[in-house]
Design an enzyme around this catalytic site. Structure first.
Site, PDB file in Angstrom:
ATOM      1  N   ALA A  27       0.811  -1.225   0.000  1.00 50.03           N
ATOM      2  CA  ALA A  27       0.000   0.000   0.000  1.00 50.03           C
ATOM      3  C   ALA A  27       0.843   1.273   0.000  1.00 50.03           C
ATOM      4  O   ALA A  27       0.357   2.336  -0.392  1.00 50.03           O
ATOM      5  CB  ALA A  27      -0.938  -0.015   1.206  1.00 50.03           C
ATOM      6  N   ASN A 120       9.153 -14.438  -4.147  1.00 44.65           N
ATOM      7  CA  ASN A 120       7.737 -14.086  -4.210  1.00 44.65           C
ATOM      8  C   ASN A 120       6.850 -15.250  -3.805  1.00 44.65           C
ATOM      9  O   ASN A 120       5.772 -15.041  -3.243  1.00 44.65           O
ATOM     10  CB  ASN A 120       7.392 -13.543  -5.590  1.00 44.65           C
ATOM     11  N   ASP A 174      -2.198  -4.638 -19.949  1.00 48.19           N
ATOM     12  CA  ASP A 174      -1.789  -5.014 -21.309  1.00 48.19           C
ATOM     13  C   ASP A 174      -2.959  -4.823 -22.278  1.00 48.19           C
ATOM     14  O   ASP A 174      -2.788  -4.321 -23.393  1.00 48.19           O
ATOM     15  CB  ASP A 174      -1.324  -6.477 -21.312  1.00 48.19           C
ATOM     16  N   HIS A 202       1.483 -12.358 -18.055  1.00 45.97           N
ATOM     17  CA  HIS A 202       1.808 -10.929 -18.027  1.00 45.97           C
ATOM     18  C   HIS A 202       3.331 -10.817 -18.096  1.00 45.97           C
ATOM     19  O   HIS A 202       4.020 -10.699 -17.082  1.00 45.97           O
ATOM     20  CB  HIS A 202       1.282 -10.252 -16.762  1.00 45.97           C
TER      21      HIS A 202
HETATM   22  P1  NAX Z   1       6.875  -0.462  -5.377  1.00 45.64           P
HETATM   23  O1  NAX Z   1       8.215  -1.065  -5.152  1.00 45.64           O
HETATM   24  O2  NAX Z   1       6.730   1.016  -5.515  1.00 45.64           O
HETATM   25  O3  NAX Z   1       5.900  -0.912  -4.205  1.00 45.64           O
HETATM   26  C1  NAX Z   1       5.807  -2.232  -3.767  1.00 45.64           C
HETATM   27  C2  NAX Z   1       5.427  -2.173  -2.296  1.00 45.64           C
HETATM   28  O4  NAX Z   1       5.172  -3.512  -1.874  1.00 45.64           O
HETATM   29  C3  NAX Z   1       6.537  -1.602  -1.414  1.00 45.64           C
HETATM   30  O5  NAX Z   1       6.025  -0.542  -0.634  1.00 45.64           O
HETATM   31  C4  NAX Z   1       6.925  -2.794  -0.540  1.00 45.64           C
HETATM   32  O6  NAX Z   1       7.291  -2.405   0.787  1.00 45.64           O
HETATM   33  C5  NAX Z   1       5.635  -3.616  -0.554  1.00 45.64           C
HETATM   34  N1  NAX Z   1       5.811  -5.021  -0.205  1.00 45.64           N
HETATM   35  C6  NAX Z   1       6.842  -5.847  -0.528  1.00 45.64           C
HETATM   36  N2  NAX Z   1       6.647  -7.058   0.031  1.00 45.64           N
HETATM   37  C7  NAX Z   1       5.464  -7.005   0.671  1.00 45.64           C
HETATM   38  C8  NAX Z   1       4.736  -7.931   1.453  1.00 45.64           C
HETATM   39  N3  NAX Z   1       5.184  -9.183   1.661  1.00 45.64           N
HETATM   40  N4  NAX Z   1       3.560  -7.547   1.979  1.00 45.64           N
HETATM   41  C9  NAX Z   1       3.107  -6.293   1.794  1.00 45.64           C
HETATM   42  N5  NAX Z   1       3.764  -5.350   1.083  1.00 45.64           N
HETATM   43  C10 NAX Z   1       4.931  -5.712   0.537  1.00 45.64           C
HETATM   44  O7  NAX Z   1       6.284  -1.219  -6.641  1.00 45.64           O
HETATM   45  P2  NAX Z   1       5.050  -0.793  -7.571  1.00 45.64           P
HETATM   46  O8  NAX Z   1       5.531   0.068  -8.675  1.00 45.64           O
HETATM   47  O9  NAX Z   1       3.941  -0.324  -6.709  1.00 45.64           O
HETATM   48  O10 NAX Z   1       4.697  -2.209  -8.243  1.00 45.64           O
HETATM   49  C11 NAX Z   1       4.167  -3.276  -7.468  1.00 45.64           C
HETATM   50  C12 NAX Z   1       4.181  -4.552  -8.270  1.00 45.64           C
HETATM   51  O11 NAX Z   1       3.356  -4.442  -9.410  1.00 45.64           O
HETATM   52  C13 NAX Z   1       5.548  -4.956  -8.797  1.00 45.64           C
HETATM   53  O12 NAX Z   1       5.738  -6.352  -8.568  1.00 45.64           O
HETATM   54  C14 NAX Z   1       5.453  -4.674 -10.277  1.00 45.64           C
HETATM   55  O13 NAX Z   1       6.347  -5.472 -11.032  1.00 45.64           O
HETATM   56  C15 NAX Z   1       4.018  -5.026 -10.525  1.00 45.64           C
HETATM   57  N6  NAX Z   1       3.402  -4.516 -11.759  1.00 45.64           N
HETATM   58  C16 NAX Z   1       2.498  -5.313 -12.357  1.00 45.64           C
HETATM   59  C17 NAX Z   1       1.791  -4.910 -13.474  1.00 45.64           C
HETATM   60  C18 NAX Z   1       0.773  -5.790 -14.115  1.00 45.64           C
HETATM   61  O14 NAX Z   1       0.260  -5.392 -15.170  1.00 45.64           O
HETATM   62  N7  NAX Z   1       0.429  -6.962 -13.575  1.00 45.64           N
HETATM   63  C19 NAX Z   1       2.072  -3.586 -14.097  1.00 45.64           C
HETATM   64  C20 NAX Z   1       2.677  -2.621 -13.159  1.00 45.64           C
HETATM   65  C21 NAX Z   1       3.715  -3.179 -12.230  1.00 45.64           C
HETATM   66  O15 NAX Z   1       4.932  -3.263 -12.925  1.00 45.64           O
END
Ligand code: NAX
Length: 339
Positions: A27, A120, A174, A202
């Site tokens: 979040a 993950n 996408d 994806h």
């Molecule tokens: P950010 O790195 O800005 O934010 C991720 C957040 O998740 C961080 O605040 C981190 O502390 C938190 N986090 C990590 N492990 C956690 C856990 N076990 N429990 C709760 N929170 C946790 O990444 P952001 O740009 O927000 O992207 C989030 C994810 O979306 C990434 O994995 C990214 O690759 C993926 N995406 C997926 C897309 C899709 O189309 N499916 C597109 C956009 C994005 O690239």
């Protein structure tokens, strides 16, 4: 009200109807920052429906999350009835009806693909178990965090008491990217284009498919050069994420949040056209059962149903198989962690 030790609850308004509980992980991240304000403003179920946000973060991001919560309070959204902030999935997912699994471990320096899948897998195993234990029995889960399809598979397999149909991964970004590229080329509105779909993972093996698409009711593919589709359209969609990173210095966030809302809203309220959603495969199109694979989907009465019995050309099949093979390899890398 008893408050779990790891949680903060801030009551924000007195909206009388029972609020819907929406959980968001990651979040305090950049997608979270774009997503939460739209959720609180009513983009999911309308501004009249009160909402309670359950926000999950890792302890290291707690201060940043507190800042986001202050801003949510300052926005004074009438429908936002409360916020729970926690680092415990059992608290975050309690009675959750809609869940956005956005938080994931990013690839660190020197990390191989297999290491990323494993890191993950631990997160999504824990979250799957917690969903199984405490979420609403009709919860809808969309996994955004990458590798999204396989993360969704892991969460689903660790939630045996929930129906597999509660789980999905997001390919709507996408799909929306493909719509935007086609609308720009055809000089039409995105809403003029129908029956587009994205198959598979994806990832760069995804297959945005225009075979069945129409524009203003007419077959779409016939209006475009095959060379443009092959050499411009497909790479533009699959490489859009990289282009955004290059231009913005950060990955897609607002468009990803918007797509996640599109995905969940259509799932809950129904879609007026085909949408793309990665769902646990049930044998449709000979995709191995259980793989979380993106299909053309129609949503009604709260159910997401795969559009079936489309004719698949040999060229399409080859692309669909490539993405399926990649998902099978991802599955192999984490199989030992499945129950
Ligand atoms: P950010 O790195 O800005 O934010 C991720 C957040 O998740 C961080 O605040 C981190 O502390 C938190 N986090 C990590 N492990 C956690 C856990 N076990 N429990 C709760 N929170 C946790 O990444 P952001 O740009 O927000 O992207 C989030 C994810 O979306 C990434 O994995 C990214 O690759 C993926 N995406 C997926 C897309 C899709 O189309 N499916 C597109 C956009 C994005 O690239």
């Amino acid at each position: 009200m008893s408050v779990p030790s790891s949680a903060t609850i801030s009551p924000l308004s007195n909206v009388a109807d029972a609020p819907v509980t929406v959980a968001v992980t990651g979040a305090a991240g950049q997608i979270g920052y774009a997503l939460l304000f739209r959720l609180a403003a009513g983009a999911l179920l309308g501004p009249e429906r009160s909402i309670r946000l359950h926000l999950l973060e890792v302890p290291q991001a707690r201060a940043a999350l507190d800042g986001v919560i202050m801003e949510l309070e300052d926005a004074a959204f009438p429908a936002l009835q409360g916020i729970v902030a926690t680092d415990d999935p059992m608290v975050a997912f309690r009675d959750a009806e809609q869940v956005f699994l956005v938080g994931a471990r990013p690839r660190g320096p020197g990390m191989q693909r297999g290491d990323l899948l494993q890191a993950n897998a631990d997160i999504f195993r824990t979250q799957g178990r917690a969903l199984d234990a405490v979420a609403s029995r009709s919860v809808r889960v969309v996994v955004v965090g990458n590798p999204a399809n396989t993360n969704a598979l892991i969460a689903q397999r660790h939630a045996p008491s929930l129906d597999a149909s509660c789980f999905s991964a997001m390919t709507r970004l996408d799909h929306n990217r493909a719509l935007a590229q086609l609308a720009a080329k055809l000089r039409c509105g995105v809403a003029d284009i129908r029956r587009l779909c994205v198959w598979g993972n994806h990832s760069s093996t995804q297959y945005p498919d225009v075979s069945y698409a129409t524009v203003a009711g007419q077959p779409l593919a016939a209006q475009l050069e095959p060379a443009w589709l092959e050499q411009q359209f497909l790479p533009a969609v699959t490489e859009r994420g990289a282009a955004i990173i290059q231009a913005r210095g950060a990955s897609s966030a607002a468009s990803a949040a918007s797509a996640a809302i599109d995905h969940m809203r259509d799932w809950v309220l129904g879609s007026t056209d085909w949408v793309s959603m990665a769902l646990p495969a049930d044998g449709a199109y000979d995709i191995p059962e259980g793989l979380v694979y993106s299909f053309p989907v129609q949503c009604s009465d709260g159910q997401a149903s795969i559009v079936r019995e489309l004719d698949i050309s040999a060229a399409s099949r080859e692309r669909m198989d490539r993405s399926q093979d990649e998902l099978l390899q991802e599955l192999e890398a984490i199989r030992s962690l499945l129950p």
